[in-house]
Design a protein around this motif. Structure first.
Motif, PDB file in Angstrom:
ATOM      1  N   ASP A  34       0.860  -1.180   0.000  1.00 13.12           N
ATOM      2  CA  ASP A  34       0.000   0.000   0.000  1.00 13.12           C
ATOM      3  C   ASP A  34       0.901   1.234   0.000  1.00 13.12           C
ATOM      4  OD1 ASP A  34      -2.347  -1.379  -0.013  1.00 13.12           O
ATOM      5  OD2 ASP A  34      -3.141  -0.533   1.838  1.00 13.12           O
ATOM      6  N   HIS A  54       1.605  -0.458   8.549  1.00  9.18           N
ATOM      7  CA  HIS A  54       0.582   0.096   7.647  1.00  9.18           C
ATOM      8  C   HIS A  54      -0.313   1.049   8.442  1.00  9.18           C
ATOM      9  CE1 HIS A  54      -3.637  -0.212   6.018  1.00  9.18           C
ATOM     10  NE2 HIS A  54      -3.004   0.090   4.898  1.00  9.18           N
ATOM     11  N   VAL A  55      -0.655   2.174   7.848  1.00 10.93           N
ATOM     12  CA  VAL A  55      -1.566   3.114   8.518  1.00 10.93           C
ATOM     13  C   VAL A  55      -3.003   2.634   8.279  1.00 10.93           C
ATOM     14  CG1 VAL A  55      -2.243   5.516   8.791  1.00 10.93           C
ATOM     15  CG2 VAL A  55       0.050   4.980   7.954  1.00 10.93           C
ATOM     16  N   HIS A  59       1.034   3.702   2.075  1.00  5.29           N
ATOM     17  CA  HIS A  59       1.325   4.314   3.385  1.00  5.29           C
ATOM     18  C   HIS A  59       1.837   3.227   4.323  1.00  5.29           C
ATOM     19  CE1 HIS A  59      -2.971   3.827   2.300  1.00  5.29           C
ATOM     20  NE2 HIS A  59      -2.773   2.781   3.097  1.00  5.29           N
TER      21      HIS A  59
HETATM   22 MN    MN Z   1      -4.084   0.961   3.145  1.00  7.74          MN
END
Ligand code: MN
Ligand code: LR7
Length: 564
Positions: A223, A357-358, A225
């Protein structure tokens, strides 16, 4: 004599020193090409950033050597002016820091693009060894209006915390973000390429675009972020190298959306879902947990979260990439997971690989067709193609999905046939037996009286007969679903023919609004709610009737008669 010996020693010493200088000088000769350097470094087990003692088969057995220049970290970001890049898009005073990205942008910007994070792995992971000739990977990151600081941190963490030789390239797919500059500017970073979509495609088609242009034999999806942790890549590439049908994920650590703290996630979780196709983290089944005496071992998982995984490129292509008729976001992780398991592969989470991961509470972007409709379309496609008869549970859990458009699935069904994939029944029995099928719970049962069972006969007839089979082997004619107020068998329901005592009971198409079909439990009896009369077998061979309720009467006692 002593003098001669002393001279000989002196000469030998000088020769030895000269020899040493000669070989050191040889080592400093023009640097080899990048490819040669990679091969050599791998062969000699050089760990980047550390001094390494290695054995050489020339006259001098041990040499302390530095990493070849080409393997050292030069200016990490190449021509990109990081400061200017980040400064151009700072939050303005008074702006809500959560508005645009659904996380605290101010905190992310403040952190800068590089920071130390805790190594969250089990301590035994650090002692593991990986092959020195692991294949390299193409990292694929798709983004739509990602914040500059989080995206840059994702890229930088990959460049800083991966052995350089394993990173073939980083492919960014800009999924039609408003700012067209991000893509151009980030492509200045060495190894980074950026492709921009001409219209919004969603993460599924974007990833396929990325995969199609990847030049390495292994694909790594991230992803936009994330922050990768120490040695995150080697365990995953190792597992895929050993068996190309494995699709592997790291443990996904949590980056706080409020203060961006990097928090360790539990190492006892795997991916699961409920019948509405809602993803959830769940505990590893207790038997598996007890059997795990090595915390570095992979964890089998029924599904992956979807965003962060490593997969062999030929295997990804062979299995049909993704269902590119899925839009924007959602559902593709189920489709991929079912496909991998049912078509001969496996999914695992590797505890020695950690990626942060955020996690957010809402989508910060719009869905052109609406969030709910898009999720329904995507999950319906997954259910229709892969879930066989089990899709009925998806529809019961998500009634709003019925009748919604999901496009043609002909191509995906052809793919499933061509790949000769196993039925969903196999997946349920072998991969996810913990997922309870609603029918096997109190819902489906026999209606037992003494040793006999109530069964249907012909089109609408009923009677008592010897009970046959147990569990799923029980014949359909003796299986009842008691869902108040209906007593049903597939699409037919138990109904009275008239509201007076002695009236026969028969089967007819279900309708929860039909007063003749309404029942409720009363002790061990089943009472027709409108007439107040009870189901009575009276003459065992003939059809049951309704009579005055009498609690002690054996012909009115049905077991089990729990209605849900
Ligand atoms: Mn995500
Ligand atoms: O239209 C879009 N185009 C995109 O390129 C929408 C999104 N995206 C990008 C986006 O910028 C991000 O990089 O796609 C990526 C995923 O979108 P997120 O971060 O909004 O999704 P998420 O983290 O909420 O979603 C999880 O489930 C998704 C289902 O479709 C995807 O599989 C995500 O990759 C997945 N993320 C993870 O697995 C990380 C761990 C989270 C969990 C659980």
């Amino acid at each position: 004599m002593r003098r001669i010996r002393a001279n000989a020693i002196a000469i030998l010493t000088v020769a030895w020193i000269l020899g040493t200088f000669y070989y050191l000088w040889q080592d400093n000769k023009p640097p080899p090409s990048a490819a040669q350097a990679r091969g050599r470094t791998n062969g000699q087990k050089v760990v980047p950033g550390r001094l390494e003692i290695h054995r050489d088969d020339r006259t001098i057995p041990l040499i302390v050597t530095q990493l070849p220049r080409t393997e050292q970290q030069g200016p990490l970001l190449g021509a990109l002016d990081e400061k200017a890049y980040l400064a151009a898009k700072q939050l303005k005073a008074g702006d809500d820091p959560y508005r645009e990205h659904a996380f605290n942008l101010q905190e992310s910007d403040r952190l800068g693009s590089e920071r130390a994070i805790r190594d969250t792995r089990h301590y035994r992971c650090a002692a593991l060894n990986y092959d020195t000739d692991l294949p390299s990977t193409s990292i694929i990151i798709t983004f739509h209006n990602e914040a500059r600081s989080t995206l840059l941190r994702t890229i930088k963490s990959v460049l800083m915390r991966s052995p350089p030789s394993l990173i073939q390239e980083i492919i960014l797919i800009d999924d039609f973000s408003t700012d067209t500059e991000d893509c151009q500017l980030l492509a200045q970073i060495p190894k980074v390429r950026c492709l921009r979509n001409g219209r919004r495609e969603g993460l599924i088609r974007s990833r396929v675009r990325g995969a199609n242009t990847a030049s390495a034999s292994i694909l790594t999806f991230l992803d936009s972020h994330c922050e990768v942790n120490s040695d995150w890549l080697q365990p995953m590439i190792q597992r895929v190298k050993e068996d190309h049908t494995r699709v592997v994920s790291p443990i996904i650590d949590v980056i706080s959306l409020d203060n961006f703290a990097y928090l360790a996630a539990s190492a006892d979780l795997r991916g699961g879902f409920d019948w509405s196709l809602h993803f959830k983290w769940e505990q590893i089944p207790i038997e598996q947990k007890m059997a795990r005496n090595d915390p570095t071992q992979p964890i089998r998982t029924p599904v992956i979260a979807g965003g962060i995984f490593v997969m062999d490129k030929s295997w990804f292509n062979h299995l049909g990439q993704y269902d590119t008729h899925m839009d924007i976001w959602g559902g593709e992780n189920f489709e991929l997971s079912f496909r991998v398991w049912m078509c001969g592969g496996s999914l695992e989470i590797l505890p020695c690989s950690r990626v942060g991961h955020v996690f957010r509470k809402r989508h910060p972007y719009d869905f052109p067709e609406g969030n709910a409709l898009t999720y329904i379309k995507n999950t319906r496609r997954a259910a229709e193609v892969w879930m066989d008869e089990y899709k009925q549970y998806y529809y019961s859990a998500r009634p709003s999905a019925q009748g919604k458009a999901f496009g043609s699935i002909a191509d995906r069904l052809t793919l499933r046939r061509k790949l000769n994939c196993k039925p969903f029944r196999w997946y349920m029995a072998n991969v996810y037996p913990e997922l309870r099928v609603p029918e096997q719970e109190a819902v489906s049962s026999v209606l037992k009286q003494g040793g006999l069972c109530l069964e249907t006969r012909g089109t609408d007839g009923l009677g008592l007969a010897e009970c046959r089979g147990i569990g799923t082997n029980r014949p359909q004619s003796q299986k009842w679903e008691l869902i108040e107020p209906l007593i049903r068998q597939q699409d037919l329901c138990l109904a009275i023919s008239a509201f007076t005592a002695g009236s026969k009971v028969k089967m007819e198409p279900c309708s929860a609004k039909e007063p003749r079909q309404k029942w409720k439990p009363k002790g061990t009896a089943l009472q027709h709610t409108v007439s107040g009369l009870c189901l009575d077998s009276q003459t065992p061979a003939g059809p049951p009737v309704i009579t005055q309720c009498r609690p002690q009467l054996a012909s009115q006692s049905w077991e089990p008669q729990v209605m849900i």
